[in-house]
Design a protein around this motif. Structure first.
Motif, PDB file in Angstrom:
ATOM      1  N   ILE A  67       0.834  -1.205   0.000  1.00 39.05           N
ATOM      2  CA  ILE A  67       0.000   0.000   0.000  1.00 39.05           C
ATOM      3  C   ILE A  67       0.867   1.252   0.000  1.00 39.05           C
ATOM      4  O   ILE A  67       0.594   2.222  -0.722  1.00 39.05           O
ATOM      5  CB  ILE A  67      -0.947  -0.004   1.217  1.00 39.05           C
ATOM      6  N   THR A  68       1.936   1.236   0.784  1.00 39.23           N
ATOM      7  CA  THR A  68       2.828   2.394   0.858  1.00 39.23           C
ATOM      8  C   THR A  68       3.464   2.684  -0.495  1.00 39.23           C
ATOM      9  O   THR A  68       3.558   3.837  -0.930  1.00 39.23           O
ATOM     10  CB  THR A  68       3.922   2.168   1.912  1.00 39.23           C
ATOM     11  N   VAL A  69       3.891   1.643  -1.175  1.00 37.06           N
ATOM     12  CA  VAL A  69       4.550   1.796  -2.476  1.00 37.06           C
ATOM     13  C   VAL A  69       3.594   2.356  -3.526  1.00 37.06           C
ATOM     14  O   VAL A  69       3.992   3.169  -4.384  1.00 37.06           O
ATOM     15  CB  VAL A  69       5.120   0.434  -2.930  1.00 37.06           C
ATOM     16  N   LEU A  70       2.334   1.967  -3.472  1.00 39.76           N
ATOM     17  CA  LEU A  70       1.383   2.363  -4.515  1.00 39.76           C
ATOM     18  C   LEU A  70       0.713   3.707  -4.239  1.00 39.76           C
ATOM     19  O   LEU A  70       0.096   4.288  -5.139  1.00 39.76           O
ATOM     20  CB  LEU A  70       0.304   1.283  -4.657  1.00 39.76           C
ATOM     21  N   ALA A  71       0.793   4.191  -3.005  1.00 45.39           N
ATOM     22  CA  ALA A  71       0.110   5.433  -2.652  1.00 45.39           C
ATOM     23  C   ALA A  71       0.773   6.636  -3.332  1.00 45.39           C
ATOM     24  O   ALA A  71       1.989   6.802  -3.285  1.00 45.39           O
ATOM     25  CB  ALA A  71       0.109   5.615  -1.139  1.00 45.39           C
ATOM     26  N   ARG A  72      -0.039   7.454  -3.965  1.00 47.13           N
ATOM     27  CA  ARG A  72       0.391   8.734  -4.536  1.00 47.13           C
ATOM     28  C   ARG A  72      -0.828   9.650  -4.558  1.00 47.13           C
ATOM     29  O   ARG A  72      -1.968   9.175  -4.508  1.00 47.13           O
ATOM     30  CB  ARG A  72       0.966   8.553  -5.941  1.00 47.13           C
ATOM     31  N   LEU A 118       6.637 -10.909   0.072  1.00 48.49           N
ATOM     32  CA  LEU A 118       6.055 -10.087  -0.987  1.00 48.49           C
ATOM     33  C   LEU A 118       6.824 -10.440  -2.245  1.00 48.49           C
ATOM     34  O   LEU A 118       8.057 -10.334  -2.279  1.00 48.49           O
ATOM     35  CB  LEU A 118       6.218  -8.614  -0.626  1.00 48.49           C
ATOM     36  N   VAL A 119       6.113 -10.909  -3.269  1.00 45.36           N
ATOM     37  CA  VAL A 119       6.770 -11.485  -4.443  1.00 45.36           C
ATOM     38  C   VAL A 119       6.267 -10.815  -5.719  1.00 45.36           C
ATOM     39  O   VAL A 119       5.051 -10.655  -5.914  1.00 45.36           O
ATOM     40  CB  VAL A 119       6.517 -13.009  -4.518  1.00 45.36           C
ATOM     41  N   ALA A 120       7.193 -10.436  -6.574  1.00 47.90           N
ATOM     42  CA  ALA A 120       6.844  -9.896  -7.888  1.00 47.90           C
ATOM     43  C   ALA A 120       6.626 -11.057  -8.851  1.00 47.90           C
ATOM     44  O   ALA A 120       7.582 -11.626  -9.379  1.00 47.90           O
ATOM     45  CB  ALA A 120       7.953  -8.977  -8.388  1.00 47.90           C
ATOM     46  N   SER A 121       5.358 -11.437  -9.028  1.00 45.84           N
ATOM     47  CA  SER A 121       5.005 -12.525  -9.959  1.00 45.84           C
ATOM     48  C   SER A 121       4.725 -11.892 -11.312  1.00 45.84           C
ATOM     49  O   SER A 121       3.581 -11.622 -11.686  1.00 45.84           O
ATOM     50  CB  SER A 121       3.773 -13.275  -9.434  1.00 45.84           C
ATOM     51  N   ASP A 122       5.788 -11.644 -12.057  1.00 47.04           N
ATOM     52  CA  ASP A 122       5.710 -10.757 -13.221  1.00 47.04           C
ATOM     53  C   ASP A 122       6.791 -11.112 -14.234  1.00 47.04           C
ATOM     54  O   ASP A 122       7.812 -10.428 -14.330  1.00 47.04           O
ATOM     55  CB  ASP A 122       5.861  -9.306 -12.727  1.00 47.04           C
ATOM     56  N   PRO A 123       6.596 -12.206 -15.003  1.00 48.43           N
ATOM     57  CA  PRO A 123       7.640 -12.638 -15.931  1.00 48.43           C
ATOM     58  C   PRO A 123       7.968 -11.621 -17.021  1.00 48.43           C
ATOM     59  O   PRO A 123       9.044 -11.692 -17.633  1.00 48.43           O
ATOM     60  CB  PRO A 123       7.060 -13.928 -16.536  1.00 48.43           C
ATOM     61  N   ASN A 124       7.081 -10.660 -17.262  1.00 51.57           N
ATOM     62  CA  ASN A 124       7.342  -9.639 -18.289  1.00 51.57           C
ATOM     63  C   ASN A 124       8.144  -8.456 -17.760  1.00 51.57           C
ATOM     64  O   ASN A 124       8.504  -7.556 -18.530  1.00 51.57           O
ATOM     65  CB  ASN A 124       6.018  -9.133 -18.882  1.00 51.57           C
ATOM     66  N   GLY A 125       8.407  -8.428 -16.459  1.00 52.10           N
ATOM     67  CA  GLY A 125       9.258  -7.389 -15.894  1.00 52.10           C
ATOM     68  C   GLY A 125       8.627  -6.013 -15.810  1.00 52.10           C
ATOM     69  O   GLY A 125       9.336  -5.003 -15.678  1.00 52.10           O
ATOM     70  N   ILE A 126       7.311  -5.933 -15.836  1.00 53.76           N
ATOM     71  CA  ILE A 126       6.625  -4.633 -15.814  1.00 53.76           C
ATOM     72  C   ILE A 126       6.829  -3.926 -14.474  1.00 53.76           C
ATOM     73  O   ILE A 126       7.021  -2.703 -14.422  1.00 53.76           O
ATOM     74  CB  ILE A 126       5.126  -4.817 -16.111  1.00 53.76           C
ATOM     75  N   LEU A 127       6.793  -4.685 -13.392  1.00 54.97           N
ATOM     76  CA  LEU A 127       6.972  -4.087 -12.076  1.00 54.97           C
ATOM     77  C   LEU A 127       8.391  -3.537 -11.900  1.00 54.97           C
ATOM     78  O   LEU A 127       8.599  -2.531 -11.215  1.00 54.97           O
ATOM     79  CB  LEU A 127       6.667  -5.117 -10.981  1.00 54.97           C
ATOM     80  N   GLN A 128       9.360  -4.188 -12.523  1.00 57.28           N
ATOM     81  CA  GLN A 128      10.734  -3.701 -12.496  1.00 57.28           C
ATOM     82  C   GLN A 128      10.848  -2.407 -13.296  1.00 57.28           C
ATOM     83  O   GLN A 128      11.401  -1.407 -12.830  1.00 57.28           O
ATOM     84  CB  GLN A 128      11.673  -4.767 -13.070  1.00 57.28           C
ATOM     85  N   GLU A 129      10.298  -2.409 -14.505  1.00 61.84           N
ATOM     86  CA  GLU A 129      10.392  -1.246 -15.389  1.00 61.84           C
ATOM     87  C   GLU A 129       9.683  -0.027 -14.821  1.00 61.84           C
ATOM     88  O   GLU A 129      10.120   1.117 -15.016  1.00 61.84           O
ATOM     89  CB  GLU A 129       9.809  -1.590 -16.765  1.00 61.84           C
ATOM     90  N   SER A 130       8.595  -0.244 -14.112  1.00 60.59           N
ATOM     91  CA  SER A 130       7.805   0.867 -13.583  1.00 60.59           C
ATOM     92  C   SER A 130       8.376   1.447 -12.294  1.00 60.59           C
ATOM     93  O   SER A 130       7.861   2.450 -11.785  1.00 60.59           O
ATOM     94  CB  SER A 130       6.364   0.404 -13.325  1.00 60.59           C
ATOM     95  N   GLY A 131       9.395   0.809 -11.755  1.00 55.03           N
ATOM     96  CA  GLY A 131      10.014   1.299 -10.520  1.00 55.03           C
ATOM     97  C   GLY A 131       9.391   0.747  -9.255  1.00 55.03           C
ATOM     98  O   GLY A 131       9.837   1.097  -8.147  1.00 55.03           O
ATOM     99  N   VAL A 132       8.374  -0.123  -9.380  1.00 55.08           N
ATOM    100  CA  VAL A 132       7.702  -0.666  -8.199  1.00 55.08           C
ATOM    101  C   VAL A 132       8.668  -1.515  -7.368  1.00 55.08           C
ATOM    102  O   VAL A 132       8.703  -1.409  -6.133  1.00 55.08           O
ATOM    103  CB  VAL A 132       6.455  -1.485  -8.601  1.00 55.08           C
ATOM    104  N   VAL A 133       9.461  -2.349  -8.029  1.00 51.87           N
ATOM    105  CA  VAL A 133      10.400  -3.210  -7.307  1.00 51.87           C
ATOM    106  C   VAL A 133      11.408  -2.373  -6.519  1.00 51.87           C
ATOM    107  O   VAL A 133      11.711  -2.657  -5.356  1.00 51.87           O
ATOM    108  CB  VAL A 133      11.113  -4.167  -8.279  1.00 51.87           C
ATOM    109  N   GLU A 134      11.918  -1.313  -7.141  1.00 48.46           N
ATOM    110  CA  GLU A 134      12.874  -0.450  -6.459  1.00 48.46           C
ATOM    111  C   GLU A 134      12.223   0.261  -5.273  1.00 48.46           C
ATOM    112  O   GLU A 134      12.846   0.442  -4.217  1.00 48.46           O
ATOM    113  CB  GLU A 134      13.432   0.593  -7.439  1.00 48.46           C
TER     114      GLU A 134
END
Length: 417
Positions: free
Chosen positions: A123-128, A263-279
């Motif tokens: 929730i903290t990561v997604l809040a804006r 908390l796991v990034a289940s995202d084989p296309n790497g979208i969460l990485q590209e969008s900065g969510v993982v960072e």
């Protein structure tokens, strides 16, 4: 605020009171405070999903020994890395990979203080500013509390009781707009005891993709299923839509007090990485607490050595308890259970107030039940559905029967003449 001539520069954060107004823990405390202390009967807790208090739900000795070995080795008295110990992250990835069509790596896994911290981080990561998140109703109120705390607008879509508490996907589409960031799916379901089919989960993934939002898959009750539907992780559809998978060992291994989750990034296309969510997840973990290091160290041994018969025993007890709960609620005239639980530890039953005297709503029902019968049941308002009740059946079957018998006697005593 003044004390004499001095003006103090601090005051309470009033938003915290708003955020925590209705939580399971808060409502439980109110119910417990309302017990009749002169009632000598044993309290029967049908409000709190913690089976670890009952001997029939003791965790496996494999888990006990893994923790003891980690402590005695004296190798894990140090601080843990921000994202968790590598062997533990690798074990979580391997554990989840058993059910996925692609392979997670340890880099996709972040260890947390139970599933609750995984919720906090997400929730903290997604809040804006201006963003909103779609939450199920009924659902787990901790999401609302954390969203309110982070100033993230919560919008609610209904689960349909007549369809096994499936997601109302039309409602999801109607609620979403350009500021929607994610939808939460709890499967197996808390508070409904639902288990979603492969086909329904695929429709959820396709809907989320259409809306351009991620799916937050709360799978803390993963594999705790005993109906006709097997557990299917949302991560199976990670190639359709990015998924953040939340889980822990709390429920399946019956150790909620150990506070180890992921908390796991289940995202084989790497979208969460590209969008900065993982960072952002890593950044959030940098300013939060870590799960205990020796518990992390025990994870590989726990996952590798736990035998299937331990899980089977737990499932068999849960199946028996779910049957008892469903059948005995049929004997109580003021409640209706629209769907027999297929998983997790809970059932939702609808309260028919027209059949009762001197009961104003679900909270009033639960307060008086606690006082008159020493039975605690969670009012539906706590999970977003007023004038329903959430019954926990993860206790010893004999105690469950006694608790439901007391509830029946309570309803008969308060029934309209």
């Amino acid at each position: 605020m003044e004390n004499g001539s001095k003006k103090w520069g601090f005051q309470a954060n009033k938003s915290l009171s708003t955020a925590s107004a209705v939580t399971v823990r808060g409502v439980l405390n109110v119910l417990l405070d309302n017990l009749n202390k002169e009632d000598t009967r044993q309290l029967i807790p049908l409000a709190h999903g913690d089976p670890s208090a009952f001997p029939c739900f003791r965790t496996t000795t494999v888990a006990d020994e893994a923790v003891v070995d980690a402590v005695r080795s004296a190798k894990y008295n140090h601080y843990a890395p921000t994202v968790g110990l590598l062997p533990a992250r690798r074990s979580v990835a391997d554990y989840l990979n058993r059910d996925l069509p692609y392979k997670l790596s340890p880099d996709d896994v972040f260890l947390t203080l139970g599933c609750t911290q995984a919720i906090e981080i997400t929730i903290t990561v997604l809040a804006r500013p201006g963003a909103n998140i779609l939450l199920p109703r009924p659902g787990f109120p901790y999401y609302e509390a954390r969203a309110a705390h982070s100033h993230l607008e919560a919008r609610h879509f209904d689960l349909i009781p007549e369809k096994g508490w499936e997601v109302d996907l039309d409602a999801v589409e109607a609620l979403a707009d350009e500021n929607t960031v994610a939808m939460v799916v709890i499967n197996p379901g808390n508070p409904c005891g639902s288990v979603y089919s492969y086909q329904h989960l695929q429709k959820i993934a396709e809907t989320a993709r259409k809306l351009g939002i991620m799916v937050i898959a709360d799978e803390v009750y993963g594999h705790l299923t005993f109906g006709n539907s097997p557990f299917v992780p949302m991560g199976v559809f990670g190639s359709i839509v990015p998924v953040l998978t939340l889980g822990s060992i709390s429920k399946r291994w019956i150790v909620p007090g150990w506070r180890i989750g992921w908390l796991v990034a289940s995202d084989p296309n790497g979208i969460l990485q590209e969008s900065g969510v993982v960072e952002s997840i890593k950044g959030c973990l940098n300013i939060s607490s870590d799960p205990v290091t020796f518990i992390q160290a025990a994870i590989p041994q726990i996952f590798e050595k736990t035998k299937e018969d331990f899980f089977s025993k737990t499932i068999n007890i849960m199946r028996e308890a779910a049957d008892i709960c469903y059948e005995k609620t049929k004997e109580i005239p003021c409640v209706t259970c629209p769907h027999k639980p297929d998983g997790s530890m809970f059932a939702m039953v609808k309260l028919n107030l027209s059949l009762l005297e001197d009961i104003s709503d679900d909270m009033d029902f639960c307060l008086k039940l606690a006082r008159e019968e020493s039975v605690t049941i969670l009012p539906g308002v706590a999970v977003g559905l007023k004038n329903w009740l959430r019954i926990t059946f993860s206790i010893e079957p004999q105690s469950l029967e006694q608790g439901l018998d007391r509830m029946k006697a309570f309803c008969q005593r308060h029934s309209r003449k």
